[in-house]
Design a protein around this motif. Sequence first.
Motif, mmCIF file in Angstrom:
data_model
loop_
_atom_site.group_PDB
_atom_site.id
_atom_site.type_symbol
_atom_site.label_atom_id
_atom_site.label_comp_id
_atom_site.label_asym_id
_atom_site.label_seq_id
_atom_site.Cartn_x
_atom_site.Cartn_y
_atom_site.Cartn_z
ATOM 1 N N THR A 80 -4.178 -13.873 11.601
ATOM 2 C CA THR A 80 -5.072 -15.029 11.700
ATOM 3 C C THR A 80 -6.339 -14.660 12.466
ATOM 4 N N GLU A 81 -6.166 -14.023 13.612
ATOM 5 C CA GLU A 81 -7.318 -13.632 14.424
ATOM 6 C C GLU A 81 -8.219 -12.667 13.661
ATOM 7 N N LEU A 82 -7.617 -11.703 12.954
ATOM 8 C CA LEU A 82 -8.414 -10.742 12.195
ATOM 9 C C LEU A 82 -9.209 -11.435 11.097
ATOM 10 N N CYS A 83 -8.583 -12.351 10.386
ATOM 11 C CA CYS A 83 -9.272 -13.031 9.288
ATOM 12 C C CYS A 83 -10.410 -13.912 9.795
ATOM 13 N N ILE A 84 -10.225 -14.567 10.932
ATOM 14 C CA ILE A 84 -11.296 -15.375 11.501
ATOM 15 C C ILE A 84 -12.450 -14.477 11.917
ATOM 16 N N ARG A 85 -12.142 -13.339 12.521
ATOM 17 C CA ARG A 85 -13.174 -12.382 12.911
ATOM 18 C C ARG A 85 -13.916 -11.863 11.694
ATOM 19 N N VAL A 99 -11.250 -17.393 19.904
ATOM 20 C CA VAL A 99 -12.181 -17.704 18.809
ATOM 21 C C VAL A 99 -12.640 -19.154 18.829
ATOM 22 N N GLY A 100 -12.036 -19.986 19.693
ATOM 23 C CA GLY A 100 -12.380 -21.400 19.731
ATOM 24 C C GLY A 100 -11.409 -22.222 18.905
ATOM 25 N N ALA A 101 -11.130 -23.424 19.359
ATOM 26 C CA ALA A 101 -10.150 -24.268 18.684
ATOM 27 C C ALA A 101 -10.600 -24.696 17.291
ATOM 28 N N GLN A 102 -11.917 -24.811 17.075
ATOM 29 C CA GLN A 102 -12.398 -25.260 15.771
ATOM 30 C C GLN A 102 -11.935 -24.317 14.665
ATOM 31 N N ASP A 103 -12.071 -22.997 14.869
ATOM 32 C CA ASP A 103 -11.607 -22.031 13.891
ATOM 33 C C ASP A 103 -10.126 -21.726 14.071
#
Length: 346
Positions: free
Chosen positions: A208-213, A263-267
Amino acid sequence: MSAAPTGRTGAPSVSVVVCVYTEDRWGDILAAVASVCDQSHPALETLLVVDHNPGLLRRLAKAFGDDGAGAHRVRVLPNAGPRGLSAGRNTGIAASSGEVIAFLDDDAVAERDWLLHFAEAYADPRVMAVGGRTQPVWASRRRPAWFPEEFDWVVGCTYRGLPPGRVPVRNVLGGNASFRRTALAAVGGFASGIGRDGHRLPLGCEETELCIRLARAVPDAVLLIDDRSVIHHRVPAARERFGYFRTRAYAEGLSKALVAHIVGAQDGLASERRYTTRVLPAGVARGVRDALLGRPGGAGRAGAIVAGVAAAAGGYVLGTWRARRTGGRFAVASLPAAAPGEGAAA
């Protein structure tokens, strides 16, 4: 960022990475490798990354050979980073040669067209990642009556609430996923300090973190799930129990808190809002309806959803407190822009 055509089909070459850590899954590992070797779109190579287990490393090297030779190239290598799934995947990425890197769980087998559907999606140069559908194979041969499909992510499988077909998503699920090499090189690999370590709490969210980045770094990036890319994931008896269900849900809350802090709650919680406000209430309603109709497991499923939400919420609250106290940082690995032998160091 488009993949160069490779072979007769014009589809990109695909390396498959399987991270392994225990000899207890020996039969599963062999089955996973065999399923990759039988793909209709042949893999360029299969990389077995052994997570700090010298005995398993030696056994696999003996089984497949040290040089990766043969009709189906299988390479065995040790995790070059700290213990855990993220570093193991990064080791596989850095050592791979394909234009696309696919990931398969060590206790799963892929259907014959798994890689074919992945490769087809990359004909669109905007596509940076493609995931598939993961179906559970229960040790007891049937789904426990109390186990809600909405929580199949607990056992690493596709859950009720994900859209069908080939559709855009925020993130793919790591045990059945693929990424374009150039995308990974642009943003770095999986973050260490988050995600699975076979000897600790069953954390998650590294993909999840990688995809948001990735989506932030490449604004026009498209991430897809194609439910025709199917794997079958074995669920051992221990994971069919409510104790594991609750522990895994709690660990997911811890992981989500760390991702949201960074990454922030929004994302970090965008997909989870729809899941908790629409998918889960509908699941509770179905369970209650089934209970009223006298169908087996209805009350158990409704209760499990409520308990799972409570456990995840508890993990999220504690994880948020810890992240604020410690800073919640984790390390992102840099990766080569080209395959080994193409001018980049592995």
